[in-house]
Design a protein around this motif. Structure first.
Motif, PDB file in Angstrom:
ATOM      1  N   GLY A 120       0.698  -0.749   0.038  1.00  0.00           N
ATOM      2  CA  GLY A 120       0.146  -0.184  -0.288  1.00  0.00           C
ATOM      3  C   GLY A 120       0.803   1.455   0.087  1.00  0.00           C
ATOM      4  O   GLY A 120       0.428   2.645  -0.247  1.00  0.00           O
ATOM      5  N   ASP A 121       2.117   0.930   0.592  1.00  0.00           N
ATOM      6  CA  ASP A 121       3.038   2.293   0.799  1.00  0.00           C
ATOM      7  C   ASP A 121       3.710   2.371  -1.041  1.00  0.00           C
ATOM      8  O   ASP A 121       4.700   3.414  -0.913  1.00  0.00           O
ATOM      9  N   THR A 122       3.529   1.412  -2.165  1.00  0.00           N
ATOM     10  CA  THR A 122       4.354   1.758  -3.450  1.00  0.00           C
ATOM     11  C   THR A 122       4.327   3.131  -3.990  1.00  0.00           C
ATOM     12  O   THR A 122       5.270   4.043  -3.984  1.00  0.00           O
ATOM     13  N   VAL A 123       2.765   2.826  -4.937  1.00  0.00           N
ATOM     14  CA  VAL A 123       2.669   3.949  -4.844  1.00  0.00           C
ATOM     15  C   VAL A 123       2.594   5.639  -4.574  1.00  0.00           C
ATOM     16  O   VAL A 123       3.144   6.730  -4.883  1.00  0.00           O
ATOM     17  N   THR A 212      -5.210  -9.453  -0.153  1.00  0.00           N
ATOM     18  CA  THR A 212      -4.384  -8.013   0.821  1.00  0.00           C
ATOM     19  C   THR A 212      -3.513  -7.518  -0.112  1.00  0.00           C
ATOM     20  O   THR A 212      -3.100  -5.962   0.151  1.00  0.00           O
ATOM     21  N   ALA A 213      -2.281  -8.848  -0.981  1.00  0.00           N
ATOM     22  CA  ALA A 213      -0.879  -7.583  -1.208  1.00  0.00           C
ATOM     23  C   ALA A 213      -1.277  -6.709  -2.133  1.00  0.00           C
ATOM     24  O   ALA A 213      -1.120  -5.971  -2.465  1.00  0.00           O
ATOM     25  N   ALA A 214      -2.442  -7.373  -3.169  1.00  0.00           N
ATOM     26  CA  ALA A 214      -2.999  -7.006  -4.583  1.00  0.00           C
ATOM     27  C   ALA A 214      -4.341  -5.660  -3.614  1.00  0.00           C
ATOM     28  O   ALA A 214      -4.232  -4.981  -4.901  1.00  0.00           O
ATOM     29  N   LEU A 215      -4.970  -6.466  -3.402  1.00  0.00           N
ATOM     30  CA  LEU A 215      -5.553  -5.046  -2.632  1.00  0.00           C
ATOM     31  C   LEU A 215      -4.947  -3.842  -2.610  1.00  0.00           C
ATOM     32  O   LEU A 215      -5.483  -2.385  -2.841  1.00  0.00           O
ATOM     33  N   ALA A 216      -4.175  -3.976  -1.683  1.00  0.00           N
ATOM     34  CA  ALA A 216      -3.427  -3.052  -1.140  1.00  0.00           C
ATOM     35  C   ALA A 216      -2.774  -1.674  -2.585  1.00  0.00           C
ATOM     36  O   ALA A 216      -2.430  -0.984  -2.294  1.00  0.00           O
ATOM     37  N   PHE A 217      -2.165  -2.591  -3.252  1.00  0.00           N
ATOM     38  CA  PHE A 217      -1.501  -2.308  -3.739  1.00  0.00           C
ATOM     39  C   PHE A 217      -2.198  -1.605  -5.056  1.00  0.00           C
ATOM     40  O   PHE A 217      -2.372  -0.656  -5.941  1.00  0.00           O
ATOM     41  N   TRP A 218      -3.156  -1.858  -5.130  1.00  0.00           N
ATOM     42  CA  TRP A 218      -4.632  -1.206  -6.724  1.00  0.00           C
ATOM     43  C   TRP A 218      -4.752  -0.468  -5.409  1.00  0.00           C
ATOM     44  O   TRP A 218      -5.043   0.691  -6.413  1.00  0.00           O
ATOM     45  N   LEU A 219      -4.912   0.257  -3.986  1.00  0.00           N
ATOM     46  CA  LEU A 219      -6.077   1.316  -3.578  1.00  0.00           C
ATOM     47  C   LEU A 219      -4.662   1.876  -3.195  1.00  0.00           C
ATOM     48  O   LEU A 219      -4.928   3.570  -3.915  1.00  0.00           O
ATOM     49  N   SER A 220      -3.423   1.896  -3.844  1.00  0.00           N
ATOM     50  CA  SER A 220      -2.285   3.111  -3.873  1.00  0.00           C
ATOM     51  C   SER A 220      -1.822   3.516  -4.454  1.00  0.00           C
ATOM     52  O   SER A 220      -1.604   4.703  -5.031  1.00  0.00           O
ATOM     53  N   THR A 221      -3.140   2.801  -5.976  1.00  0.00           N
ATOM     54  CA  THR A 221      -2.854   3.348  -7.697  1.00  0.00           C
ATOM     55  C   THR A 221      -3.515   4.405  -7.679  1.00  0.00           C
ATOM     56  O   THR A 221      -4.124   5.464  -8.490  1.00  0.00           O
ATOM     57  N   LYS A 222      -4.606   4.521  -6.664  1.00  0.00           N
ATOM     58  CA  LYS A 222      -6.028   5.445  -6.495  1.00  0.00           C
ATOM     59  C   LYS A 222      -5.616   6.654  -5.429  1.00  0.00           C
ATOM     60  O   LYS A 222      -6.415   7.246  -5.414  1.00  0.00           O
ATOM     61  N   THR A 223      -4.525   6.021  -4.238  1.00  0.00           N
ATOM     62  CA  THR A 223      -5.162   7.156  -3.397  1.00  0.00           C
ATOM     63  C   THR A 223      -3.558   7.617  -3.291  1.00  0.00           C
ATOM     64  O   THR A 223      -2.068   7.592  -4.162  1.00  0.00           O
ATOM     65  N   ASP A 224      -3.417   8.944  -3.132  1.00  0.00           N
ATOM     66  CA  ASP A 224      -2.106   9.507  -2.797  1.00  0.00           C
ATOM     67  C   ASP A 224      -2.120   9.377  -1.259  1.00  0.00           C
ATOM     68  O   ASP A 224      -1.048  10.279  -0.537  1.00  0.00           O
ATOM     69  N   ALA A 229      -4.372   3.359   2.235  1.00  0.00           N
ATOM     70  CA  ALA A 229      -4.238   2.698   1.130  1.00  0.00           C
ATOM     71  C   ALA A 229      -4.257   1.232   2.060  1.00  0.00           C
ATOM     72  O   ALA A 229      -4.546  -0.013   1.669  1.00  0.00           O
ATOM     73  N   VAL A 230      -2.992   1.388   2.699  1.00  0.00           N
ATOM     74  CA  VAL A 230      -2.740   0.186   4.020  1.00  0.00           C
ATOM     75  C   VAL A 230      -3.845   0.188   4.889  1.00  0.00           C
ATOM     76  O   VAL A 230      -4.725  -1.690   4.801  1.00  0.00           O
ATOM     77  N   GLY A 231      -5.067   1.004   4.764  1.00  0.00           N
ATOM     78  CA  GLY A 231      -5.897   1.109   6.277  1.00  0.00           C
ATOM     79  C   GLY A 231      -6.983  -0.203   4.952  1.00  0.00           C
ATOM     80  O   GLY A 231      -7.456  -0.467   5.481  1.00  0.00           O
ATOM     81  N   GLY A 232      -7.197   0.939   4.495  1.00  0.00           N
ATOM     82  CA  GLY A 232      -8.223   0.273   3.544  1.00  0.00           C
ATOM     83  C   GLY A 232      -7.911  -1.455   3.381  1.00  0.00           C
ATOM     84  O   GLY A 232      -9.010  -1.751   3.615  1.00  0.00           O
ATOM     85  N   ALA A 233      -7.182  -1.756   2.873  1.00  0.00           N
ATOM     86  CA  ALA A 233      -6.836  -3.102   2.328  1.00  0.00           C
ATOM     87  C   ALA A 233      -6.617  -3.836   3.708  1.00  0.00           C
ATOM     88  O   ALA A 233      -7.191  -5.451   4.033  1.00  0.00           O
ATOM     89  N   VAL A 234      -6.165  -3.512   4.801  1.00  0.00           N
ATOM     90  CA  VAL A 234      -6.491  -4.630   5.821  1.00  0.00           C
ATOM     91  C   VAL A 234      -7.801  -4.020   6.348  1.00  0.00           C
ATOM     92  O   VAL A 234      -8.213  -4.691   7.067  1.00  0.00           O
ATOM     93  N   GLY A 235      -8.623  -3.015   6.562  1.00  0.00           N
ATOM     94  CA  GLY A 235      -9.805  -3.409   6.864  1.00  0.00           C
ATOM     95  C   GLY A 235     -10.811  -4.001   6.250  1.00  0.00           C
ATOM     96  O   GLY A 235     -12.126  -4.658   7.255  1.00  0.00           O
TER      97      GLY A 235
END
Length: 306
Positions: A120-123, A212-224, A229-235
């Motif tokens: 989630g911290d990538t992008v 969880t990894a793919a979900l966080a990765f996708w969210l990381s490209t959707k938000t700044d 992204a991290v919290g969304g994937a964990v939630g």
């Protein structure tokens, strides 16, 4: 008098250049430029290893076996109630048992956090630092940037999941001795077989975390916002675990990745049954591939302004 101009020797004309909106147009790039050589995985890996959050997460996973060891020293030997023995009750039987218990205690939530953090911290972190647009202007192709970050996140997540049982196996072997894996159902597995079963368990835990990894990765490209992204994937992972407890859903729970997260417990049986392991692996890989594809698709069309 006419003269013919020639382009500089260190410039070549690129026929395809994709801007933020996906439009193509000519541009000039330096001679010797290779898109595949930009942002090498080695460079990105070193960058991420030096970050404080990586060191802190590694320290937490390294310390967990020692925390459990102290807990068993203070609380005494674990024992089953009503003559029922669980995996936790056999934690002090050997180093292999102690490693298995550490995985059992952490697979449900603790290991979710580093995976969600690394992906989630990538992008989102680059966007939050306002450095993303400068990376793309380097120029680093979008697909190359995303691929490098994906590979590094996979490596860090795998290292986190491998680190815990390795440390636990070493700590448990010193504290309780190196011996066979005592099974909750009775009997034991020889040390060689136990090592193979632990390796299968670690591999399955890693695969089960890919959703969880793919979900966080996708969210990381959707938000700044990396925390978003991290919290969304964990939630969403927690919501999946809650839904799996709703027995009224019946067979619909089979489509929840959480339903198969403890399928690795089949490895601590006398006869290894691959059925649930294969089902859980196929479901996790399918969801992960779809979400990773969505991440690449979204980022290729995203208007980067950060």
């Amino acid at each position: 008098m006419s003269s013919t101009s020639t382009p500089p020797a260190d410039r070549t004309e690129a026929t395809e250049a994709t801007g933020p909106a996906g439009s193509a147009g000519p541009r000039e790039v330096a001679d010797g430029y290779r898109a595949g050589r930009t942002l090498p995985v080695r460079v990105e890996l070193i960058r991420q290893l030096k970050r404080r959050r990586t060191m802190m997460m590694g320290g937490i996973l390294f310390a967990l076996p020692f925390v459990l060891l102290v807990a068993f020293r203070i609380g005494g030997e674990p024992g089953g109630a009503n003559n029922q023995v669980s995996l936790m009750d056999s934690a002090t039987a050997s180093g292999a048992n102690f490693a298995a218990v550490n995985l059992f205690a952490s697979a449900g939530f603790l290991l979710v956090v580093p995976v969600a953090l690394f992906f989630g911290d990538t992008v989102a972190s680059e966007a939050g630092w306002s450095s993303l647009r400068y990376l793309l202007a380097a120029p680093v192709p979008r697909a190359r940037l995303l691929w490098s970050k994906l590979v590094v996140a996979l490596l860090l997540s795998l290292a986190a999941i491998v680190l815990l049982p390795l440390v636990a196996l070493a700590v448990g072997s010193v504290a309780y001795g190196w011996g066979p894996l005592e099974l909750p159902t009775g009997g034991s597995l020889a040390t060689g077989t136990a090592a193979e079963r632990l390796a299968i368990t670690v591999a399955y835990v890693f695969v089960s975390q890919l959703v969880t990894a793919a979900l966080a990765f996708w969210l990381s490209t959707k938000t700044d916002a990396p925390l978003g992204a991290v919290g969304g994937a964990v939630g969403l992972t927690i919501i999946g675990n809650v839904l799996d407890e709703v027995t009224a859903l019946g067979d619909w729970r089979d489509f929840l990745p959480a339903h198969w997260q403890y399928a690795w417990l089949d490895t601590v049986r006398p006869d290894l049954d691959w059925t649930r392991l294969i089902q859980g692996t196929s479901l996790s890989v399918t969801y992960a591939l779809v979400l990773f594809a969505l991440a690449f698709r979204n980022f290729s069309r995203k208007d980067v302004v950060s």
